[in-house]
Scaffold this motif. Sequence first.
Motif, PDB file in Angstrom:
ATOM      1  N   ILE A  47       0.836  -1.199   0.000  1.00  5.49           N
ATOM      2  CA  ILE A  47       0.000   0.000   0.000  1.00  5.49           C
ATOM      3  C   ILE A  47       0.870   1.248   0.000  1.00  5.49           C
ATOM      4  N   THR A  48       1.963   1.220   0.710  1.00  5.50           N
ATOM      5  CA  THR A  48       2.872   2.369   0.736  1.00  5.50           C
ATOM      6  C   THR A  48       3.445   2.638  -0.647  1.00  5.50           C
ATOM      7  N   VAL A  49       3.842   1.581  -1.337  1.00  2.00           N
ATOM      8  CA  VAL A  49       4.361   1.743  -2.695  1.00  2.00           C
ATOM      9  C   VAL A  49       3.272   2.310  -3.608  1.00  2.00           C
ATOM     10  N   GLY A  50       2.052   1.809  -3.492  1.00  3.68           N
ATOM     11  CA  GLY A  50       0.945   2.310  -4.295  1.00  3.68           C
ATOM     12  C   GLY A  50       0.646   3.771  -4.022  1.00  3.68           C
ATOM     13  N   VAL A  51       0.683   4.161  -2.758  1.00  2.96           N
ATOM     14  CA  VAL A  51       0.450   5.564  -2.393  1.00  2.96           C
ATOM     15  C   VAL A  51       1.561   6.444  -2.957  1.00  2.96           C
ATOM     16  N   LEU A  52       2.799   5.989  -2.888  1.00  3.17           N
ATOM     17  CA  LEU A  52       3.907   6.782  -3.430  1.00  3.17           C
ATOM     18  C   LEU A  52       3.820   6.915  -4.955  1.00  3.17           C
ATOM     19  N   ILE A  53       3.395   5.863  -5.640  1.00  4.31           N
ATOM     20  CA  ILE A  53       3.228   5.936  -7.094  1.00  4.31           C
ATOM     21  C   ILE A  53       2.116   6.921  -7.452  1.00  4.31           C
ATOM     22  N   CYS A  54       1.001   6.870  -6.725  1.00  7.44           N
ATOM     23  CA  CYS A  54      -0.096   7.817  -6.973  1.00  7.44           C
ATOM     24  C   CYS A  54       0.344   9.246  -6.683  1.00  7.44           C
ATOM     25  N   PHE A  55       1.106   9.453  -5.630  1.00  7.02           N
ATOM     26  CA  PHE A  55       1.595  10.786  -5.284  1.00  7.02           C
ATOM     27  C   PHE A  55       2.556  11.297  -6.358  1.00  7.02           C
ATOM     28  N   ASP A  56       3.396  10.410  -6.878  1.00 13.53           N
ATOM     29  CA  ASP A  56       4.310  10.792  -7.949  1.00 13.53           C
ATOM     30  C   ASP A  56       3.545  11.200  -9.206  1.00 13.53           C
ATOM     31  N   SER A  57       2.521  10.439  -9.550  1.00 13.64           N
ATOM     32  CA  SER A  57       1.701  10.775 -10.716  1.00 13.64           C
ATOM     33  C   SER A  57       0.975  12.094 -10.511  1.00 13.64           C
ATOM     34  N   PHE A  58       0.460  12.316  -9.324  1.00 16.76           N
ATOM     35  CA  PHE A  58      -0.225  13.575  -9.005  1.00 16.76           C
ATOM     36  C   PHE A  58       0.729  14.759  -9.141  1.00 16.76           C
ATOM     37  N   LEU A  59       1.918  14.630  -8.572  1.00 12.63           N
ATOM     38  CA  LEU A  59       2.893  15.723  -8.656  1.00 12.63           C
ATOM     39  C   LEU A  59       3.337  15.976 -10.087  1.00 12.63           C
ATOM     40  N   PHE A  60       3.491  14.920 -10.876  1.00 17.04           N
ATOM     41  CA  PHE A  60       3.882  15.104 -12.270  1.00 17.04           C
ATOM     42  C   PHE A  60       2.817  15.872 -13.039  1.00 17.04           C
ATOM     43  N   ASN A  61       1.551  15.471 -12.877  1.00 16.06           N
ATOM     44  CA  ASN A  61       0.474  16.095 -13.650  1.00 16.06           C
ATOM     45  C   ASN A  61       0.196  17.529 -13.244  1.00 16.06           C
ATOM     46  N   PHE A  62       0.404  17.876 -11.994  1.00 15.05           N
ATOM     47  CA  PHE A  62       0.046  19.215 -11.542  1.00 15.05           C
ATOM     48  C   PHE A  62       1.230  20.151 -11.371  1.00 15.05           C
ATOM     49  N   THR A  63       2.453  19.652 -11.466  1.00 16.81           N
ATOM     50  CA  THR A  63       3.606  20.550 -11.348  1.00 16.81           C
ATOM     51  C   THR A  63       4.521  20.463 -12.559  1.00 16.81           C
ATOM     52  N   LEU A  64       5.027  19.296 -12.863  1.00 16.92           N
ATOM     53  CA  LEU A  64       6.017  19.162 -13.924  1.00 16.92           C
ATOM     54  C   LEU A  64       5.414  19.296 -15.323  1.00 16.92           C
ATOM     55  N   ARG A  82       6.624  21.752 -18.334  1.00 15.48           N
ATOM     56  CA  ARG A  82       7.145  21.192 -19.586  1.00 15.48           C
ATOM     57  C   ARG A  82       6.386  21.730 -20.789  1.00 15.48           C
ATOM     58  N   SER A  83       5.069  21.843 -20.651  1.00 17.71           N
ATOM     59  CA  SER A  83       4.265  22.370 -21.758  1.00 17.71           C
ATOM     60  C   SER A  83       4.567  23.832 -22.025  1.00 17.71           C
ATOM     61  N   LEU A  84       4.699  24.600 -20.968  1.00 18.93           N
ATOM     62  CA  LEU A  84       5.027  26.018 -21.131  1.00 18.93           C
ATOM     63  C   LEU A  84       6.405  26.179 -21.754  1.00 18.93           C
ATOM     64  N   SER A  85       7.354  25.397 -21.307  1.00 17.45           N
ATOM     65  CA  SER A  85       8.699  25.444 -21.874  1.00 17.45           C
ATOM     66  C   SER A  85       8.697  25.038 -23.345  1.00 17.45           C
ATOM     67  N   ALA A  86       7.974  23.998 -23.681  1.00 20.82           N
ATOM     68  CA  ALA A  86       7.904  23.541 -25.078  1.00 20.82           C
ATOM     69  C   ALA A  86       7.223  24.574 -25.954  1.00 20.82           C
ATOM     70  N   ARG A 107      -1.777  16.595 -23.228  1.00 18.63           N
ATOM     71  CA  ARG A 107      -2.079  16.217 -21.843  1.00 18.63           C
ATOM     72  C   ARG A 107      -2.434  17.432 -20.998  1.00 18.63           C
ATOM     73  N   THR A 108      -1.712  18.530 -21.197  1.00 20.46           N
ATOM     74  CA  THR A 108      -2.012  19.740 -20.432  1.00 20.46           C
ATOM     75  C   THR A 108      -3.377  20.293 -20.824  1.00 20.46           C
ATOM     76  N   ALA A 109      -3.694  20.291 -22.112  1.00 20.44           N
ATOM     77  CA  ALA A 109      -5.007  20.759 -22.553  1.00 20.44           C
ATOM     78  C   ALA A 109      -6.112  19.885 -21.970  1.00 20.44           C
ATOM     79  N   LEU A 110      -5.902  18.579 -21.965  1.00 22.01           N
ATOM     80  CA  LEU A 110      -6.888  17.667 -21.395  1.00 22.01           C
ATOM     81  C   LEU A 110      -7.061  17.921 -19.900  1.00 22.01           C
TER      82      LEU A 110
END
Length: 129
Positions: free
Chosen positions: A3-20, A24-28, A48-51
């Motif tokens: 469960i800890t690994v699953g929570v960390l993977i979800c947190f990583d995906s959340f941070l990627f979609n809302f921060t990185l 990346r889109s603005l830079s591109a 992905r950013t538009a979606l």
Amino acid sequence: RTITVGVLICFDSFLFNFTLLPFRSLSALLSAIFRGRVHRSTPEDLSRTALLVISLYFLNKVDISYLYHYIRGQMSSYIKLYVIYNVLEVFDRLLCSLGHDIFENMSQWTLDPSDSDWRGWIRTLFRGR
């Protein structure tokens, strides 16, 4: 531990979609405008950013409280609630599968230079791999 690994993977995906991803889109986008260079992952990042922006816009328009009380007022038995829950679960699985296929095809389209126009993307979307 799992469960800890699953929570960390979800947190990583959340941070990627809302921060990185927005950065990346603005830079591109700025690189394409000012330097004239387009990286291979630029269309995927911008899509992905538009979606993400469109999804957040429509989710802000839905009044969850009204929806909850509307469904609650319609319930005269728990069977209806059970049916609505199962229907929502089926739609969730179908839309997740559709989203996964779209992102997979979009990734394939950005990596395959032979289908570089929009017609190739449409062909790839409906044809699959």
